[in-house]
Design an enzyme around this catalytic site. Structure first.
Site, PDB file in Angstrom:
ATOM      1  N   ASP A  95     -32.922  41.345  50.944  1.00 27.89           N
ATOM      2  CA  ASP A  95     -32.505  41.080  52.317  1.00 27.89           C
ATOM      3  C   ASP A  95     -32.067  42.425  52.903  1.00 27.89           C
ATOM      4  OD1 ASP A  95     -30.941  40.756  54.562  1.00 27.89           O
ATOM      5  OD2 ASP A  95     -29.782  39.071  53.770  1.00 27.89           O
ATOM      6  N   HIS A 135     -25.295  36.953  52.657  1.00 29.13           N
ATOM      7  CA  HIS A 135     -25.199  36.281  53.957  1.00 29.13           C
ATOM      8  C   HIS A 135     -25.746  34.859  53.780  1.00 29.13           C
ATOM      9  CE1 HIS A 135     -26.427  35.409  58.158  1.00 29.13           C
ATOM     10  NE2 HIS A 135     -25.602  36.372  58.524  1.00 29.13           N
ATOM     11  N   CYS A 144     -20.555  34.804  58.233  1.00 28.42           N
ATOM     12  CA  CYS A 144     -21.647  34.089  57.537  1.00 28.42           C
ATOM     13  C   CYS A 144     -21.697  34.490  56.072  1.00 28.42           C
ATOM     14  CB  CYS A 144     -22.998  34.323  58.204  1.00 28.42           C
ATOM     15  SG  CYS A 144     -23.060  33.745  59.896  1.00 28.42           S
TER      16      CYS A 144
END
Ligand code: 7TS
Length: 424
Positions: A216, A138, A382
């Site tokens: 993440d 992302h 994104c």
């Protein structure tokens, strides 16, 4: 993601049976019509809906306990502080962290990654050092590192993707991870494709050269039980709003030695020990990283979300999503003209179906579905490097959560039939 192989007939845990009707009834937002049709909410990778218990906790906090934390001796401040710190303990337990002091509240995953980039990165990276990312990330796990590389002279390198949108990990052993690598940063699960990354192999390769690893977890802890301590990464970032909690709150878990030796992220109230004219000393971890009045109600709301998901049991959530994903891949995949992106094996994917349909632009797909009351996301999600890899500008994305049903998948497929009619 560890997958349970047991069937629903076998008891998996002490959690109560997964009752989909009851779960749906917990989410007020699901009880509405959009454009005259019952809402089908399939944009959960962007943000999840919130159960009544979370909404109630937020309302009760503002009605009865509202005060600033860690500052007042009065009763309301005491209550607010207790609830705020209890929430930290809940999030810690949720991801298997034995020490709540290793949970830093942030605005979300983006903020957590930026915290590491500033507070760790600026002091540990220089000319010639390498940061290893992946093409799957992302933007919030790319851009902070680009900014950091620009400031420090460090070099960005990328793990590539194969034709199924999986990381090409063989490159790790042939020099992509090397003695110049200082940080490896990787998503647990891709938001754009649903690819579940084999974290243990990546963490092992990074640690073998002394690099630290940031995971993440924006799409990870949402869908699966995470145990940060046995995972062995150095940082794990998550967002509350994707897991039934409020927006504007998230968390960074970090290894204690790292958090303790890192510089503060921002200066201000609450993050200091003593302030003098020319210099100050810092509060203990995690408060060192939490300058200013925090998102108190956000943290408390996230604690309530953790209570909610724990009450259902993540194994049950995972089993439901797995079943739903199999059904969705089959049903959506059988619509003529549909191309589904991501791993072919369901064991390597999470509850996301990213697709295109013939020549229809994903924005048109999404617009037509919206007229049927079906919410999906269309765009690059994104993740422009992922789109570039597949040579598309955008995809349509249906992303599922614990409250979605097979009937909703059927509604999606009917909607796609409508798209086909319009574009025929
Ligand atoms: N990392 C991943 C893998 C994500 O999916 C997202 C948000 C983020 C980081 C950023 O999280 P935030 O809470 O700080 O914004 N993903 C999406 C999405 O797929 N659609 O909208 C937001």
């Amino acid at each position: 993601m560890t997958r349970s192989t047991s069937t629903s007939a076998e008891p998996r845990s002490a959690a109560p049976a997964f009752d989909l009707d009851r779960i749906r009834a917990d989410f007020p937002a699901l009880r509405q019509e959009v454009h005259g049709r019952p809402l089908v909410y399939l944009d959960n990778a962007a943000t999840s809906q919130k159960p009544q218990s979370v909404l109630d906790v937020i309302e009760r906090y503002y009605e009865q306990d509202n005060a600033n934390v860690h500052r007042g001796i009065h009763e309301l401040s005491r209550r607010a502080t207790v609830a705020y710190e209890e929430a930290r303990k809940k999030v810690a337990a949720w991801i298997g962290a034995s020490n709540p002091a290793q949970i830093v509240w942030t605005r979300g995953t983006t903020d957590a990654i930026n915290l590491v980039a500033h507070a760790w990165g600026l002091d540990h990276l220089g000319e010639g050092d390498e940061i290893l990312l992946t093409v799957l990330e992302h933007h919030s796990n790319i851009v902070p590192w680009q900014i950091l590389a620009g400031r420090t002279g460090a070099r960005l390198r990328y793990v590539e993707l194969d034709e199924q949108g999986r990381l090409v990990l063989d490159d790790l052993e042939t020099g992509l991870v090397n003695e110049r690598t200082r940080l490896v940063t990787v998503s647990h699960v891709s938001n754009a494709l649903g690819t579940v990354n084999p974290l243990p192999r990546i963490i092992e390769a990074a640690h073998a050269v002394g690099a630290i690893v940031l995971v993440d977890g924006a799409q990870g802890a949402v869908h699966t039980k995470v145990d940060v301590e046995s995972l062995g990464a150095d940082f794990y970032a998550l967002s509350g709003h994707k897991m039934c909690g409020p927006t504007g709150i998230g968390a960074l878990w970090g290894r204690r030695e790292l958090l303790e030796t890192m510089a503060p992220y921002q200066g201000g109230g609450e993050m200091i020990h003593v302030v003098d004219r020319d210099a100050s000393s810092w509060a203990a971890v995690p408060h060192k990283f939490e300058a200013g009045t925090p998102n108190i109600v956000g943290a408390i709301g996230l604690g309530a979300a953790v209570d909610y998901l724990s009450g259902i049991g993540m194994e049950a959530v995972e089993a439901h999503e797995r079943d739903l994903l199999a059904y969705a891949l089959d049903r959506v995949g059988s619509v003529p003209g549909v191309r589904i992106f991501g791993p072919e094996s369901q064991d390597e994917r999470s509850a996301v179906v990213s697709f295109t349909l013939g020549d229809a632009h994903p924005h048109d797909i999404s617009t037509i579905l919206d007229t049927e009351g079906i919410a999906v996301r269309a765009g690059h999600h994104c993740a422009q490097l992922v789109m570039k890899h597949f040579d598309v500008s955008a995809t349509a994305r249906a992303s599922f959560y614990l409250y979605n049903t097979k009937d909703e998948v059927d509604r999606l497929v009917e909607g796609l039939d409508e798209v086909r009619r319009i574009f025929a």
